[in-house]
Design a protein around this motif. Structure first.
Motif, PDB file in Angstrom:
ATOM      1  N   MET A   1       0.845  -1.184   0.000  1.00 36.56           N
ATOM      2  CA  MET A   1       0.000   0.000   0.000  1.00 36.56           C
ATOM      3  C   MET A   1       0.880   1.234   0.000  1.00 36.56           C
ATOM      4  O   MET A   1       1.781   1.370   0.830  1.00 36.56           O
ATOM      5  CB  MET A   1      -0.911  -0.007   1.235  1.00 36.56           C
ATOM      6  CG  MET A   1      -1.877   1.162   1.277  1.00 36.56           C
ATOM      7  SD  MET A   1      -3.023   1.040   2.680  1.00 36.56           S
ATOM      8  CE  MET A   1      -1.861   1.204   4.050  1.00 36.56           C
ATOM      9  N   ALA A   2       0.645   2.153  -0.934  1.00 46.59           N
ATOM     10  CA  ALA A   2       1.464   3.358  -1.041  1.00 46.59           C
ATOM     11  C   ALA A   2       1.177   4.298   0.119  1.00 46.59           C
ATOM     12  O   ALA A   2       0.040   4.395   0.617  1.00 46.59           O
ATOM     13  CB  ALA A   2       1.181   4.045  -2.365  1.00 46.59           C
ATOM     14  N   LEU A   3       2.221   4.997   0.576  1.00 51.06           N
ATOM     15  CA  LEU A   3       2.048   5.968   1.641  1.00 51.06           C
ATOM     16  C   LEU A   3       1.258   7.165   1.140  1.00 51.06           C
ATOM     17  O   LEU A   3       1.408   7.601   0.000  1.00 51.06           O
ATOM     18  CB  LEU A   3       3.410   6.436   2.149  1.00 51.06           C
ATOM     19  CG  LEU A   3       4.268   5.401   2.872  1.00 51.06           C
ATOM     20  CD1 LEU A   3       5.652   5.977   3.155  1.00 51.06           C
ATOM     21  CD2 LEU A   3       3.608   4.956   4.169  1.00 51.06           C
ATOM     22  N   ALA A   4       0.426   7.720   2.018  1.00 54.84           N
ATOM     23  CA  ALA A   4      -0.330   8.933   1.739  1.00 54.84           C
ATOM     24  C   ALA A   4       0.039   9.983   2.770  1.00 54.84           C
ATOM     25  O   ALA A   4       0.518   9.661   3.868  1.00 54.84           O
ATOM     26  CB  ALA A   4      -1.833   8.640   1.791  1.00 54.84           C
ATOM     27  N   SER A   5      -0.178  11.255   2.440  1.00 53.91           N
ATOM     28  CA  SER A   5       0.162  12.339   3.365  1.00 53.91           C
ATOM     29  C   SER A   5      -0.482  12.137   4.730  1.00 53.91           C
ATOM     30  O   SER A   5       0.102  12.464   5.765  1.00 53.91           O
ATOM     31  CB  SER A   5      -0.266  13.680   2.780  1.00 53.91           C
ATOM     32  OG  SER A   5       0.460  13.970   1.604  1.00 53.91           O
ATOM     33  N   ALA A   6      -1.700  11.574   4.745  1.00 57.81           N
ATOM     34  CA  ALA A   6      -2.401  11.350   6.014  1.00 57.81           C
ATOM     35  C   ALA A   6      -1.655  10.385   6.925  1.00 57.81           C
ATOM     36  O   ALA A   6      -1.878  10.383   8.145  1.00 57.81           O
ATOM     37  CB  ALA A   6      -3.808  10.838   5.741  1.00 57.81           C
ATOM     38  N   ASP A   7      -0.759   9.569   6.370  1.00 55.03           N
ATOM     39  CA  ASP A   7      -0.031   8.601   7.195  1.00 55.03           C
ATOM     40  C   ASP A   7       0.959   9.263   8.138  1.00 55.03           C
ATOM     41  O   ASP A   7       1.469   8.603   9.057  1.00 55.03           O
ATOM     42  CB  ASP A   7       0.687   7.580   6.306  1.00 55.03           C
ATOM     43  CG  ASP A   7      -0.270   6.584   5.678  1.00 55.03           C
ATOM     44  OD1 ASP A   7      -1.272   6.242   6.331  1.00 55.03           O
ATOM     45  OD2 ASP A   7      -0.022   6.152   4.537  1.00 55.03           O
ATOM     46  N   GLU A   8       1.271  10.537   7.934  1.00 56.30           N
ATOM     47  CA  GLU A   8       2.131  11.242   8.878  1.00 56.30           C
ATOM     48  C   GLU A   8       1.431  11.469  10.212  1.00 56.30           C
ATOM     49  O   GLU A   8       2.075  11.747  11.220  1.00 56.30           O
ATOM     50  CB  GLU A   8       2.555  12.592   8.298  1.00 56.30           C
ATOM     51  CG  GLU A   8       3.609  12.532   7.214  1.00 56.30           C
ATOM     52  CD  GLU A   8       5.022  12.471   7.762  1.00 56.30           C
ATOM     53  OE1 GLU A   8       5.368  11.448   8.396  1.00 56.30           O
ATOM     54  OE2 GLU A   8       5.786  13.434   7.553  1.00 56.30           O
ATOM     55  N   PHE A   9       0.119  11.327  10.239  1.00 55.20           N
ATOM     56  CA  PHE A   9      -0.655  11.652  11.432  1.00 55.20           C
ATOM     57  C   PHE A   9      -1.168  10.377  12.097  1.00 55.20           C
ATOM     58  O   PHE A   9      -0.924   9.272  11.636  1.00 55.20           O
ATOM     59  CB  PHE A   9      -1.803  12.588  11.051  1.00 55.20           C
ATOM     60  CG  PHE A   9      -1.342  13.856  10.390  1.00 55.20           C
ATOM     61  CD1 PHE A   9      -0.956  14.955  11.141  1.00 55.20           C
ATOM     62  CD2 PHE A   9      -1.257  13.947   8.999  1.00 55.20           C
ATOM     63  CE1 PHE A   9      -0.507  16.122  10.531  1.00 55.20           C
ATOM     64  CE2 PHE A   9      -0.823  15.111   8.374  1.00 55.20           C
ATOM     65  CZ  PHE A   9      -0.444  16.195   9.147  1.00 55.20           C
ATOM     66  N   GLN A  10      -1.914  10.576  13.173  1.00 50.41           N
ATOM     67  CA  GLN A  10      -2.426   9.459  13.958  1.00 50.41           C
ATOM     68  C   GLN A  10      -3.384   8.595  13.147  1.00 50.41           C
ATOM     69  O   GLN A  10      -4.151   9.085  12.323  1.00 50.41           O
ATOM     70  CB  GLN A  10      -3.147  10.018  15.190  1.00 50.41           C
ATOM     71  CG  GLN A  10      -3.674   8.960  16.142  1.00 50.41           C
ATOM     72  CD  GLN A  10      -4.439   9.598  17.283  1.00 50.41           C
ATOM     73  OE1 GLN A  10      -4.837  10.745  17.195  1.00 50.41           O
ATOM     74  NE2 GLN A  10      -4.625   8.858  18.362  1.00 50.41           N
ATOM     75  N   HIS A  11      -3.349   7.262  13.407  1.00 56.13           N
ATOM     76  CA  HIS A  11      -4.237   6.317  12.754  1.00 56.13           C
ATOM     77  C   HIS A  11      -5.262   5.764  13.752  1.00 56.13           C
ATOM     78  O   HIS A  11      -4.965   5.648  14.947  1.00 56.13           O
ATOM     79  CB  HIS A  11      -3.432   5.159  12.151  1.00 56.13           C
ATOM     80  CG  HIS A  11      -2.543   5.576  11.031  1.00 56.13           C
ATOM     81  ND1 HIS A  11      -1.324   6.194  11.251  1.00 56.13           N
ATOM     82  CD2 HIS A  11      -2.695   5.490   9.687  1.00 56.13           C
ATOM     83  CE1 HIS A  11      -0.756   6.455  10.077  1.00 56.13           C
ATOM     84  NE2 HIS A  11      -1.563   6.040   9.114  1.00 56.13           N
ATOM     85  N   PRO A  12      -6.448   5.393  13.279  1.00 57.64           N
ATOM     86  CA  PRO A  12      -7.448   4.800  14.188  1.00 57.64           C
ATOM     87  C   PRO A  12      -6.929   3.475  14.744  1.00 57.64           C
ATOM     88  O   PRO A  12      -6.438   2.633  13.980  1.00 57.64           O
ATOM     89  CB  PRO A  12      -8.670   4.584  13.293  1.00 57.64           C
ATOM     90  CG  PRO A  12      -8.449   5.457  12.095  1.00 57.64           C
ATOM     91  CD  PRO A  12      -6.971   5.553  11.908  1.00 57.64           C
ATOM     92  N   PRO A  13      -7.014   3.268  16.048  1.00 64.46           N
ATOM     93  CA  PRO A  13      -6.531   2.010  16.621  1.00 64.46           C
ATOM     94  C   PRO A  13      -7.332   0.808  16.133  1.00 64.46           C
ATOM     95  O   PRO A  13      -8.536   0.908  15.875  1.00 64.46           O
ATOM     96  CB  PRO A  13      -6.727   2.207  18.128  1.00 64.46           C
ATOM     97  CG  PRO A  13      -6.839   3.676  18.318  1.00 64.46           C
ATOM     98  CD  PRO A  13      -7.466   4.206  17.076  1.00 64.46           C
TER      99      PRO A  13
END
Length: 327
Positions: A1-13
C-alpha cells in the motif's frame, strides 16, 4: 500500500490488544556533542501514550520517561509537533522536566524529574521516506511492524537545559510505525542511519530468535528503496551495559563495514517495545557513522528482554519489569 500524506498523522486504533502507534526521532550534532532522542508510543488498549525524551548537551544528559493519559503520540504534555509539509518539513518543540544523568541503576528516561529541559528542531527531509512494506514481515516475523516508514533529514535548532541554551544543527533519523506490535526476540542489534547530508537513508539490523538469526537491510536514496542481503552486526565489546562504545555492521557484497564511533551510551527499559509482559532493555550508542566515503548519524542499538542472560549483570530491583509512571 502506497504511503499517503495522512499517514504522517495518527491512525485509528485496531481491535488487536497488541496494536500501538509510535514515532521516533534521533537528531545529532556530533561536532558539538549535542543531540535529541524522542520515542512516543500510543498504547490504546492500555489507555495511555508512553514518552521517553532525552537531550544530550556538552554538559551532560537530561531525560524523562512517563506515561500520559492522552490518545495521540504527538500530543503528550509539553510537545508541540507541527507537520508543515508531510514527509518534507516538520517542526518539533518540547518543554518538560527531567532527570540529570542516569538513575541509581545507570538508566535513563525512566521517570519525570525536576530539571527544566527541552528543544526546538526545524526538520527538512530532502527525500520521501523509505516504506519498509513487507521487509520486516518477510524476513523477521509476521508480527513485526505491520506499517513502517523511516527517513533521513537535516535540522537546525536549539537545546535548553537548566537555564543554558545551546544551538545545534546536523542530521536526523526518524520513523513511524502503527498496527499490531509483537517484537519477540532474544537479541536485536542494528541501526537506522542518515548519511551524505540526508541524501541516503539506511536501515540494517540482525535479530536472534529461538536460536535462529535473521536480518533486514534497506538502502533508500534518490533512486528509490533497495533491499540488500541480511547484515551481520558486532559491537566493539561485551554485549552488556556500558562495555562498548563502537560497533560495525557488515553487509554481504560490500567491501567495507559500516563503522560507528559512539559519544554516549544511553541504556533504558522500553516497556512499549513488545506485547510481552517483560520490558526490553535498549542500549543506544549515540554514534557517528561511516559507510565508505559517506559520514552521518547512526544510533546503534542493542536490545534484549528483561529475562535475557545478558541482563544478569544488572542490579537487582532495577525496575526492568515496571511500567513507566502514569502522569
Amino acid at each position: 500500500m502506497a504511503l499517503a500524506s495522512a499517514d504522517e498523522f495518527q491512525h485509528p486504533p485496531g481491535p488487536d490488544p497488541r496494536w500501538q502507534e509510535s514515532y521516533w526521532f534521533s537528531a545529532a550534532d556530533h561536532r558539538n556533542h549535542c543531540g535529541v532522542d524522542a520515542h512516543l508510543a500510543h498504547l490504546p488498549h492500555e489507555g495511555c501514550t508512553e514518552a521517553q525524551i532525552t537531550v544530550i548537551t556538552p554538559e551532560g544528559i537530561v531525560s524523562l520517561g512517563a506515561r500520559y493519559a492522552v490518545d495521540d503520540p504527538l500530543a503528550v504534555p509539553g510537545l508541540d509537533a507541527d507537520v508543515r509539509v508531510p514527509f518534507e518539513h516538520w517542526t518539533l518543540r518540547y518543554e518538560g522536566h527531567g532527570v540529570d544523568g542516569p538513575d541509581s541503576n545507570g538508566l535513563y528516561a525512566q521517570t519525570p524529574g525536576e530539571v527544566p529541559f527541552g528543544f526546538s528542531l526545524d526538520i527538512h527531509q530532502p527525500l520521501p521516506p523509505a516504506d519498509f512494506q513487507s521487509a520486516y514481515t518477510d524476513t523477521i516475523s509476521p508480527g513485526v511492524a505491520h506499517h513502517h516508514y523511516a527517513g533521513a533529514a537535516v535540522f537546525t535548532g536549539e537545546l535548553h537545559c537548566a537555564g543554558q541554551r545551546t544551538p545545534l544543527s546536523g542530521l536526523l533519523v526518524r520513523d513511524h510505525t502503527w498496527g499490531p506490535r509483537d517484537w519477540t526476540f532474544d537479541l536485536m542489534q542494528g541501526s537506522l542511519l542518515a548519511l551524505d547530508q540526508a541524501q541516503v537513508f539506511m536501515a540494517a539490523a540482525s535479530f536472534l530468535s529461538a536460536g535462529h538469526w535473521s536480518g533486514v537491510c534497506v538502502v533508500h536514496d534518490k533512486d528509490g528503496t533497495h533491499r540488500l542481503p541480511a547484515p551481520w552486526t558486532r559491537p566493539g565489546g561485551l554485549p552488556v551495559r556500558d562495555t562498548w562504545h563502537s560497533a560495525e555492521i557488515l553487509v554481504p557484497g560490500e567491501w567495507e563495514p559500516i563503522a560507528f564511533t559512539g559519544q554516549h551510551t544511553i541504556p533504558k527499559w522500553v516497556p512499549s517495545y513488545s506485547s510481552k509482559p517483560s520490558s526490553y532493555l535498549q542500549h543506544e550508542l549515540f554514534a557517528e557513522a561511516h559507510r565508505g566515503k559517506m559520514t552521518g548519524h547512526g544510533p546503534f542499538y542493542q536490545v534484549f528482554p528483561a529475562d535475557s542472560p545478558l541482563a544478569a549483570n544488572l542490579p537487582s530491583r532495577s525496575g526492568q519489569t515496571a511500567k513507566l509512571p502514569l502522569s
